[in-house]
Enzyme design. Sequence first.
Site, mmCIF file in Angstrom:
data_model
loop_
_atom_site.group_PDB
_atom_site.id
_atom_site.type_symbol
_atom_site.label_atom_id
_atom_site.label_comp_id
_atom_site.label_asym_id
_atom_site.label_seq_id
_atom_site.Cartn_x
_atom_site.Cartn_y
_atom_site.Cartn_z
ATOM 1 N N HIS A 2 -16.087 11.271 -43.481
ATOM 2 C CA HIS A 2 -17.525 11.536 -43.296
ATOM 3 C C HIS A 2 -18.281 11.287 -44.600
ATOM 4 O O HIS A 2 -19.340 10.656 -44.615
ATOM 5 C CB HIS A 2 -17.767 13.004 -42.903
ATOM 6 C CG HIS A 2 -17.231 13.413 -41.574
ATOM 7 N ND1 HIS A 2 -16.466 14.535 -41.396
ATOM 8 C CD2 HIS A 2 -17.360 12.848 -40.343
ATOM 9 C CE1 HIS A 2 -16.155 14.665 -40.120
ATOM 10 N NE2 HIS A 2 -16.680 13.652 -39.461
ATOM 11 N N LYS B 229 -16.981 19.409 -27.355
ATOM 12 C CA LYS B 229 -16.262 20.252 -28.315
ATOM 13 C C LYS B 229 -16.903 21.624 -28.471
ATOM 14 O O LYS B 229 -16.465 22.414 -29.309
ATOM 15 C CB LYS B 229 -16.258 19.574 -29.705
ATOM 16 C CG LYS B 229 -15.658 18.181 -29.755
ATOM 17 C CD LYS B 229 -15.768 17.626 -31.189
ATOM 18 C CE LYS B 229 -15.294 16.206 -31.311
ATOM 19 N NZ LYS B 229 -15.650 15.600 -32.613
ATOM 20 N N ARG C 4 -13.797 4.136 -36.678
ATOM 21 C CA ARG C 4 -12.454 4.058 -37.242
ATOM 22 C C ARG C 4 -11.593 3.017 -36.534
ATOM 23 O O ARG C 4 -10.775 2.363 -37.125
ATOM 24 C CB ARG C 4 -11.755 5.417 -37.149
ATOM 25 C CG ARG C 4 -12.299 6.426 -38.119
ATOM 26 C CD ARG C 4 -11.849 7.795 -37.764
ATOM 27 N NE ARG C 4 -12.307 8.143 -36.428
ATOM 28 C CZ ARG C 4 -12.221 9.335 -35.886
ATOM 29 N NH1 ARG C 4 -11.634 10.310 -36.534
ATOM 30 N NH2 ARG C 4 -12.686 9.575 -34.674
ATOM 31 N N SER D 240 -11.483 15.378 -38.251
ATOM 32 C CA SER D 240 -11.567 16.824 -38.480
ATOM 33 C C SER D 240 -10.432 17.538 -37.740
ATOM 34 O O SER D 240 -9.873 18.517 -38.238
ATOM 35 C CB SER D 240 -12.909 17.358 -37.976
ATOM 36 O OG SER D 240 -13.967 16.788 -38.697
HETATM 37 O O1 PNS Z 1 -18.644 14.352 -34.826
HETATM 38 P P1 PNS Z 1 -18.870 14.147 -33.350
HETATM 39 O O2 PNS Z 1 -18.379 15.339 -32.555
HETATM 40 O O3 PNS Z 1 -18.276 12.870 -32.845
HETATM 41 O O4 PNS Z 1 -20.454 14.029 -33.182
HETATM 42 C C1 PNS Z 1 -21.017 13.792 -31.920
HETATM 43 C C2 PNS Z 1 -22.488 14.204 -31.891
HETATM 44 C C3 PNS Z 1 -22.619 15.678 -32.269
HETATM 45 C C4 PNS Z 1 -23.271 13.350 -32.872
HETATM 46 C C5 PNS Z 1 -23.003 13.956 -30.452
HETATM 47 O O5 PNS Z 1 -22.260 14.717 -29.536
HETATM 48 C C6 PNS Z 1 -24.496 14.262 -30.307
HETATM 49 O O6 PNS Z 1 -25.310 13.421 -30.585
HETATM 50 N N1 PNS Z 1 -24.830 15.520 -29.882
HETATM 51 C C7 PNS Z 1 -26.190 15.962 -29.730
HETATM 52 C C8 PNS Z 1 -26.590 15.982 -28.245
HETATM 53 C C9 PNS Z 1 -26.796 14.559 -27.783
HETATM 54 O O7 PNS Z 1 -27.786 13.931 -28.115
HETATM 55 N N2 PNS Z 1 -25.816 14.045 -27.032
HETATM 56 C C10 PNS Z 1 -25.779 12.670 -26.622
HETATM 57 C C11 PNS Z 1 -26.542 12.461 -25.372
HETATM 58 S S1 PNS Z 1 -26.628 10.765 -25.066
#
Ligand code: PNS
Length: 165
Positions: A17, A41, A92, A130
Amino acid sequence: MKTVICPGSFDPVTMGHLDIIRRSAKMFDKVLVVVMTNYHKRNTYVFSADERVDLLKRCTRDMENVEVEQYDGLLAEYARQKNAVAVVKGLRAVSDFEYEFQMALANKKLYEGAETIFLAAGAEHMYLSSSLVKQVAGFGGDISHFVPECLLERINERLCRTARS
Ligand code: PNS
């Protein structure tokens, strides 16, 4: 002034990150690192949102154009509010791509201005996640190559405590 967003769960932040954040900070005027909720998650986070923000603030304090925030809503809405030119995500492997591509298209549909830029993960971080950090630390393994040095003690302490409970 070009602002980009580096969103994620950051549970906890890893060297992978940090590499994406650092490279973004070199390319753009301002980087908003935002701790968000991943729907898949949401019931499994080990660190609270406040803790994740605090860890990110500590390891990015040498980067002048980086700010850390928390937002509990849609990424597209956050991008609109911040007038960001793009969302930056690290990739990745091909396995990341399918999910990230779906998110990028959905975000663009929700807000036309939500462009997504994919940065290839550094070769040394290809395997890192993570959940790998949590697993290794939970079994008492050495995570010093996986997380920023300044956070090592804190992350270790927290993950060992969680593994014991
Ligand atoms: O580190 P991650 O878990 O891969 O991050 C994913 C994250 C948190 C960026 C993604 O789930 C997100 O954008 N969450 C906010 C809610 C949202 O906008 N979801 C996508 C709808 S299209």
